[in-house]
Design an enzyme around this catalytic site. Structure first.
Site, PDB file in Angstrom:
ATOM      1  N   CYS A  12      -0.717   9.882  -7.373  1.00 53.33           N
ATOM      2  CA  CYS A  12      -1.812   9.452  -6.618  1.00 53.33           C
ATOM      3  C   CYS A  12      -3.115  10.259  -7.191  1.00 53.33           C
ATOM      4  O   CYS A  12      -2.770  10.741  -8.009  1.00 53.33           O
ATOM      5  CB  CYS A  12      -1.338   9.607  -5.270  1.00 53.33           C
ATOM      6  SG  CYS A  12      -1.340  11.480  -4.936  1.00 53.33           S
ATOM      7  N   CYS A  86      -4.100   5.077  -7.464  1.00 57.82           N
ATOM      8  CA  CYS A  86      -4.924   5.733  -8.550  1.00 57.82           C
ATOM      9  C   CYS A  86      -5.618   4.833  -9.383  1.00 57.82           C
ATOM     10  O   CYS A  86      -6.293   5.286 -10.128  1.00 57.82           O
ATOM     11  CB  CYS A  86      -3.930   6.758  -9.235  1.00 57.82           C
ATOM     12  SG  CYS A  86      -2.846   6.116 -10.421  1.00 57.82           S
ATOM     13  N   CYS A  90      -4.249   5.597 -14.250  1.00 56.38           N
ATOM     14  CA  CYS A  90      -2.959   5.760 -14.971  1.00 56.38           C
ATOM     15  C   CYS A  90      -2.719   4.918 -16.227  1.00 56.38           C
ATOM     16  O   CYS A  90      -3.058   3.963 -16.224  1.00 56.38           O
ATOM     17  CB  CYS A  90      -1.858   5.246 -13.869  1.00 56.38           C
ATOM     18  SG  CYS A  90      -2.048   6.143 -12.182  1.00 56.38           S
TER      19      CYS A  90
END
Length: 134
Positions: A12, A86, A90
């Site tokens: 996150c 997120c 990522c």
């Protein structure tokens, strides 16, 4: 599947609430059958104390955990990458299993708001674990 145990990375933004609670649940429920990692795209200074309290209520201690920065290596070394808000931060690698869990952010919330998030995470982790270990 090989004899190697599966590894899961929870990501996150701050690695202070959702991903830490998910990692805590998976460690608790899987024992040593799954390798557990968590990280954040912009890690906070410390874990959300309300998340710590919510997990303590169910007998899981995450006080020793620290928010960690998301690295390319952590993603490469994981079989499953679970993101929690997120977004594009990522890194993506072909062949990895990615899941995005839409969960409310516990940041700035009181314990009453964090408990249902904690409980929803538990259900998702149980489903993931059943899938991983078959």
């Amino acid at each position: 599947m090989t004899d190697q145990k599966p590894s899961v990375l929870f990501v996150c933004v701050h690695n202070a609430g959702r991903s830490q609670m998910a990692a805590g649940w998976l460690r608790e429920l899987a024992g040593d059958r799954v390798e557990v990692r968590s990280a954040g795209s912009m890690p906070a200074d410390q874990i959300n104390p309300v998340a710590v309290e919510a997990m303590r209520e169910v007998g899981i201690d995450i006080t020793a955990e620290q928010p960690k920065v998301l690295t390319t290596e952590a993603v490469q070394d994981s079989d499953v990458v679970i993101t929690m808000g997120c977004g594009d931060a990522c890194p993506f690698f072909p062949g990895k299993r990615y899941e995005d869990w839409k969960l409310d952010d516990p940041a700035g919330q009181g314990i009453e708001a964090v408990r249902p998030i904690r409980d929803e995470i538990k259900g998702r982790v149980e489903t993931l674990l059943a899938d991983l270990l078959g």
